[in-house]
Design a protein around this motif. Sequence first.
Motif, PDB file in Angstrom:
ATOM      1  N   MET A 196       1.138  -3.939   6.516  1.00  0.00           N
ATOM      2  CA  MET A 196       1.193  -3.011   5.391  1.00  0.00           C
ATOM      3  C   MET A 196       2.641  -2.686   5.046  1.00  0.00           C
ATOM      4  O   MET A 196       3.426  -2.296   5.926  1.00  0.00           O
ATOM      5  CB  MET A 196       0.457  -1.708   5.732  1.00  0.00           C
ATOM      6  CG  MET A 196      -1.005  -1.887   6.082  1.00  0.00           C
ATOM      7  SD  MET A 196      -1.903  -0.302   6.181  1.00  0.00           S
ATOM      8  CE  MET A 196      -0.931   0.578   7.409  1.00  0.00           C
ATOM      9  N   LEU A 197       3.001  -2.866   3.775  1.00  0.00           N
ATOM     10  CA  LEU A 197       4.336  -2.527   3.292  1.00  0.00           C
ATOM     11  C   LEU A 197       4.204  -1.381   2.288  1.00  0.00           C
ATOM     12  O   LEU A 197       3.626  -1.553   1.212  1.00  0.00           O
ATOM     13  CB  LEU A 197       5.002  -3.746   2.639  1.00  0.00           C
ATOM     14  CG  LEU A 197       5.200  -4.973   3.540  1.00  0.00           C
ATOM     15  CD1 LEU A 197       5.889  -6.102   2.765  1.00  0.00           C
ATOM     16  CD2 LEU A 197       6.012  -4.613   4.786  1.00  0.00           C
ATOM     17  N   GLY A 198       4.719  -0.214   2.662  1.00  0.00           N
ATOM     18  CA  GLY A 198       4.652   0.948   1.777  1.00  0.00           C
ATOM     19  C   GLY A 198       5.516   0.758   0.552  1.00  0.00           C
ATOM     20  O   GLY A 198       6.702   0.453   0.666  1.00  0.00           O
ATOM     21  N   THR A 232       0.837  -1.200   0.000  1.00  0.00           N
ATOM     22  CA  THR A 232       0.000   0.000   0.000  1.00  0.00           C
ATOM     23  C   THR A 232       0.872   1.250   0.000  1.00  0.00           C
ATOM     24  O   THR A 232       2.055   1.186  -0.343  1.00  0.00           O
ATOM     25  CB  THR A 232      -0.951  -0.034   1.222  1.00  0.00           C
ATOM     26  OG1 THR A 232      -1.763   1.122   1.216  1.00  0.00           O
ATOM     27  CG2 THR A 232      -0.181  -0.112   2.520  1.00  0.00           C
ATOM     28  N   ASP A 233       0.304   2.394   0.401  1.00  0.00           N
ATOM     29  CA  ASP A 233       1.030   3.659   0.339  1.00  0.00           C
ATOM     30  C   ASP A 233       1.902   3.920   1.565  1.00  0.00           C
ATOM     31  O   ASP A 233       2.767   4.793   1.532  1.00  0.00           O
ATOM     32  CB  ASP A 233       0.047   4.822   0.174  1.00  0.00           C
ATOM     33  CG  ASP A 233      -0.680   4.766  -1.152  1.00  0.00           C
ATOM     34  OD1 ASP A 233      -0.068   4.318  -2.134  1.00  0.00           O
ATOM     35  OD2 ASP A 233      -1.852   5.170  -1.220  1.00  0.00           O
ATOM     36  N   ARG A 234       1.659   3.217   2.666  1.00  0.00           N
ATOM     37  CA  ARG A 234       2.464   3.446   3.867  1.00  0.00           C
ATOM     38  C   ARG A 234       2.648   2.142   4.619  1.00  0.00           C
ATOM     39  O   ARG A 234       1.874   1.204   4.454  1.00  0.00           O
ATOM     40  CB  ARG A 234       1.794   4.484   4.764  1.00  0.00           C
ATOM     41  CG  ARG A 234       0.327   4.207   5.080  1.00  0.00           C
ATOM     42  CD  ARG A 234      -0.246   5.265   5.991  1.00  0.00           C
ATOM     43  NE  ARG A 234      -1.675   5.078   6.221  1.00  0.00           N
ATOM     44  CZ  ARG A 234      -2.345   5.708   7.169  1.00  0.00           C
ATOM     45  NH1 ARG A 234      -1.724   6.553   7.975  1.00  0.00           N
ATOM     46  NH2 ARG A 234      -3.645   5.504   7.317  1.00  0.00           N
ATOM     47  N   SER A 235       3.674   2.102   5.451  1.00  0.00           N
ATOM     48  CA  SER A 235       4.019   0.881   6.185  1.00  0.00           C
ATOM     49  C   SER A 235       3.435   0.904   7.593  1.00  0.00           C
ATOM     50  O   SER A 235       3.251   1.959   8.193  1.00  0.00           O
ATOM     51  CB  SER A 235       5.543   0.726   6.261  1.00  0.00           C
ATOM     52  OG  SER A 235       6.097   0.595   4.964  1.00  0.00           O
ATOM     53  N   LYS A 245      11.899  -2.604   9.923  1.00  0.00           N
ATOM     54  CA  LYS A 245      11.404  -2.077  11.200  1.00  0.00           C
ATOM     55  C   LYS A 245       9.984  -2.556  11.489  1.00  0.00           C
ATOM     56  O   LYS A 245       9.643  -2.856  12.632  1.00  0.00           O
ATOM     57  CB  LYS A 245      11.446  -0.547  11.189  1.00  0.00           C
ATOM     58  CG  LYS A 245      12.837   0.032  11.399  1.00  0.00           C
ATOM     59  CD  LYS A 245      12.755   1.545  11.582  1.00  0.00           C
ATOM     60  CE  LYS A 245      14.110   2.120  11.960  1.00  0.00           C
ATOM     61  NZ  LYS A 245      14.045   3.583  12.188  1.00  0.00           N
ATOM     62  N   ILE A 246       9.154  -2.628  10.446  1.00  0.00           N
ATOM     63  CA  ILE A 246       7.776  -3.094  10.630  1.00  0.00           C
ATOM     64  C   ILE A 246       7.766  -4.539  11.113  1.00  0.00           C
ATOM     65  O   ILE A 246       7.035  -4.897  12.046  1.00  0.00           O
ATOM     66  CB  ILE A 246       6.978  -2.949   9.322  1.00  0.00           C
ATOM     67  CG1 ILE A 246       6.855  -1.479   8.934  1.00  0.00           C
ATOM     68  CG2 ILE A 246       5.596  -3.590   9.450  1.00  0.00           C
ATOM     69  CD1 ILE A 246       6.183  -0.608   9.973  1.00  0.00           C
ATOM     70  N   PHE A 247       8.557  -5.380  10.483  1.00  0.00           N
ATOM     71  CA  PHE A 247       8.607  -6.793  10.892  1.00  0.00           C
ATOM     72  C   PHE A 247       9.144  -6.940  12.316  1.00  0.00           C
ATOM     73  O   PHE A 247       8.709  -7.813  13.070  1.00  0.00           O
ATOM     74  CB  PHE A 247       9.458  -7.598   9.913  1.00  0.00           C
ATOM     75  CG  PHE A 247       8.798  -7.824   8.575  1.00  0.00           C
ATOM     76  CD1 PHE A 247       7.597  -8.507   8.489  1.00  0.00           C
ATOM     77  CD2 PHE A 247       9.367  -7.345   7.407  1.00  0.00           C
ATOM     78  CE1 PHE A 247       6.974  -8.710   7.270  1.00  0.00           C
ATOM     79  CE2 PHE A 247       8.756  -7.552   6.181  1.00  0.00           C
ATOM     80  CZ  PHE A 247       7.563  -8.231   6.107  1.00  0.00           C
ATOM     81  N   GLU A 248      10.080  -6.068  12.689  1.00  0.00           N
ATOM     82  CA  GLU A 248      10.627  -6.130  14.052  1.00  0.00           C
ATOM     83  C   GLU A 248       9.602  -5.693  15.092  1.00  0.00           C
ATOM     84  O   GLU A 248       9.638  -6.140  16.241  1.00  0.00           O
ATOM     85  CB  GLU A 248      11.872  -5.244  14.143  1.00  0.00           C
ATOM     86  CG  GLU A 248      13.082  -5.803  13.387  1.00  0.00           C
ATOM     87  CD  GLU A 248      14.252  -4.834  13.377  1.00  0.00           C
ATOM     88  OE1 GLU A 248      14.027  -3.629  13.689  1.00  0.00           O
ATOM     89  OE2 GLU A 248      15.377  -5.253  13.061  1.00  0.00           O
ATOM     90  N   ARG A 249       8.677  -4.823  14.695  1.00  0.00           N
ATOM     91  CA  ARG A 249       7.674  -4.317  15.634  1.00  0.00           C
ATOM     92  C   ARG A 249       6.432  -5.205  15.731  1.00  0.00           C
ATOM     93  O   ARG A 249       5.518  -4.900  16.494  1.00  0.00           O
ATOM     94  CB  ARG A 249       7.219  -2.916  15.198  1.00  0.00           C
ATOM     95  CG  ARG A 249       8.290  -1.842  15.321  1.00  0.00           C
ATOM     96  CD  ARG A 249       7.762  -0.535  14.765  1.00  0.00           C
ATOM     97  NE  ARG A 249       8.791   0.479  14.669  1.00  0.00           N
ATOM     98  CZ  ARG A 249       8.719   1.565  13.894  1.00  0.00           C
ATOM     99  NH1 ARG A 249       7.633   1.739  13.149  1.00  0.00           N
ATOM    100  NH2 ARG A 249       9.693   2.453  13.868  1.00  0.00           N
ATOM    101  N   LEU A 250       6.366  -6.264  14.951  1.00  0.00           N
ATOM    102  CA  LEU A 250       5.163  -7.087  14.921  1.00  0.00           C
ATOM    103  C   LEU A 250       4.698  -7.569  16.297  1.00  0.00           C
ATOM    104  O   LEU A 250       3.486  -7.539  16.583  1.00  0.00           O
ATOM    105  CB  LEU A 250       5.358  -8.283  13.977  1.00  0.00           C
ATOM    106  CG  LEU A 250       5.316  -7.949  12.476  1.00  0.00           C
ATOM    107  CD1 LEU A 250       5.528  -9.203  11.639  1.00  0.00           C
ATOM    108  CD2 LEU A 250       3.998  -7.286  12.102  1.00  0.00           C
ATOM    109  N   PRO A 251       5.595  -8.031  17.194  1.00  0.00           N
ATOM    110  CA  PRO A 251       5.128  -8.452  18.532  1.00  0.00           C
ATOM    111  C   PRO A 251       4.374  -7.336  19.268  1.00  0.00           C
ATOM    112  O   PRO A 251       3.362  -7.603  19.923  1.00  0.00           O
ATOM    113  CB  PRO A 251       6.422  -8.826  19.252  1.00  0.00           C
ATOM    114  CG  PRO A 251       7.344  -9.259  18.158  1.00  0.00           C
ATOM    115  CD  PRO A 251       7.031  -8.341  17.016  1.00  0.00           C
ATOM    116  N   LEU A 289      -7.012   2.545   7.643  1.00  0.00           N
ATOM    117  CA  LEU A 289      -6.465   3.103   8.875  1.00  0.00           C
ATOM    118  C   LEU A 289      -5.376   2.201   9.421  1.00  0.00           C
ATOM    119  O   LEU A 289      -5.416   0.975   9.257  1.00  0.00           O
ATOM    120  CB  LEU A 289      -7.569   3.245   9.930  1.00  0.00           C
ATOM    121  CG  LEU A 289      -8.757   4.152   9.591  1.00  0.00           C
ATOM    122  CD1 LEU A 289      -9.788   4.084  10.703  1.00  0.00           C
ATOM    123  CD2 LEU A 289      -8.297   5.580   9.386  1.00  0.00           C
ATOM    124  N   THR A 290      -4.404   2.799  10.096  1.00  0.00           N
ATOM    125  CA  THR A 290      -3.413   1.990  10.809  1.00  0.00           C
ATOM    126  C   THR A 290      -4.034   1.488  12.104  1.00  0.00           C
ATOM    127  O   THR A 290      -5.071   1.986  12.567  1.00  0.00           O
ATOM    128  CB  THR A 290      -2.159   2.815  11.141  1.00  0.00           C
ATOM    129  OG1 THR A 290      -2.519   3.874  12.051  1.00  0.00           O
ATOM    130  CG2 THR A 290      -1.546   3.409   9.875  1.00  0.00           C
TER     131      THR A 290
END
Length: 485
Positions: free
Chosen positions: A278-280, A266-269, A290-296, A331-332
């Motif tokens: 969501m991967l921007g 999408t447009d933002r991660s 960073k997104i994958f690291e924040r998943l927990p 929405l996030t």
Amino acid sequence: TFYCFVRLCLDKILLQCVLQSRTLSGADAINALRPFYFAVHPDFFGQHPKEREVNENSLKRLNGYLENLQKPGFRSFKPTPLTFYVREREPNSSNVQESFSASGFRAVSFTLHTRDLLSTVLDILNSCSLSTEHVQNLNVNSQPHKEEKSTVNRPIKWDKTYYSFTGFKDPEEELEQAQRVETTLMSWLDDNEASAVKKLKKSLPLRKELERLKIELSDELQLSDIRWQRSWGIAHRCSQLHSLGRLVQQRPEILENVKGRTVVFTDRSGMSAAGHIMLGTMDVHHHWTKIFERLPNYYKLQKRLLLLEDRISQLLGGIQVIYIEELQPLLTLEEYFETLNSFYNKLRDSRLPFHPRSLRGLQMILESDRYAPSLHEFGHFMIPTICDPAALQWFIFAKAQEARENLRRKEEMMITERELINTSTERFSLDRLYKEPSVSSAQMIDCCKRLLEESLPYLQGMHLCVSHFYSVLQDGDLCIPWNWK
């Protein structure tokens, strides 16, 4: 006073003559259309997915029209109907023909049939009630194009009596008649089938590559699905999957927490309100990592969000709080949690006297851009986050029975829609039949029923998308309006 009035009229006539004698370059046209692009750009319609999609499709068709105008020797122009949602700066406009919405924009429809950039630019700006004063200040050529200077290829313009005497057809009259004739499905397919087939054949290797990459990554990461928020081309999608594949090879350890999840380009991660990763598409691997690291941490917030939905449900007699991707803005997780939390605090303080489980089986979605509650045709309540609790209580009680009936009809409608899509796909030997999110189930059902009454040999092996406009996508998909004639 009379002198000033005459002078003003002469100035306007002179300006019009000057504009008509000038020609625009492609860069000039873009500069002249900046106010228009600012008013209709899809990025400003993030809270309105239907309107955003309509503007995206219309911009694609407009850009194609502008590109054709700049092709040397291009003379075959067809009337191009367009619809845009224009951001409204002055909602109290006096133009009663324009439809305004409470969200701060209006729908504008017009048909392009001009044959030069300058006329097209002025037509667009005037149709959208935007100023054209800045166009006269552009540094455009006062001399006509070279091909217009040449007298060799210039068509002879005969007097009308010539055509009536000889019996030959008047090209200007034919053009005007063609513009008056409404585009039909058959005529449009006649004109565009060859182009669509050519683009589709060219895209087939990339389509196979996309399917292979999607299956490999889904299996390797044990994903539930891989999706795209917007209708990017096949080549673009393949590129995005290749990028994700490289990240998997470089940092396999950070992808351990994605099992069973859905990845959305999408447009933002971040993580979406629906719990999708969501991967921007404009972000680099560093942001994705960073997104994958924040998943927990995202999963912990998601549990809090689900608990918040349950608490709201208890306060409202058991009504279920849902989030519908097709109907709500993307929405996030953080944004949606704040929306729910604000609404919950308001409900808790108001202490509405709902009987426990009295509204069990009903559904509602929260919307931040509405001011009054409403009931959707699919049976769910659309509740503004700023809604007065007392008004909310009255509205839900008054519409509860209608909501249950709508929910029952929704199930029947979804079954009918799926059956008609399958029947149409088989009947016309389509490779794929699908619709844009902005097309409702009722519209899709109506479209398919009427299609099944026709004989359409053109569609064999094609990808057909039911939309709001006619267009051929870059990979050969045929888009037709649901209410085709």
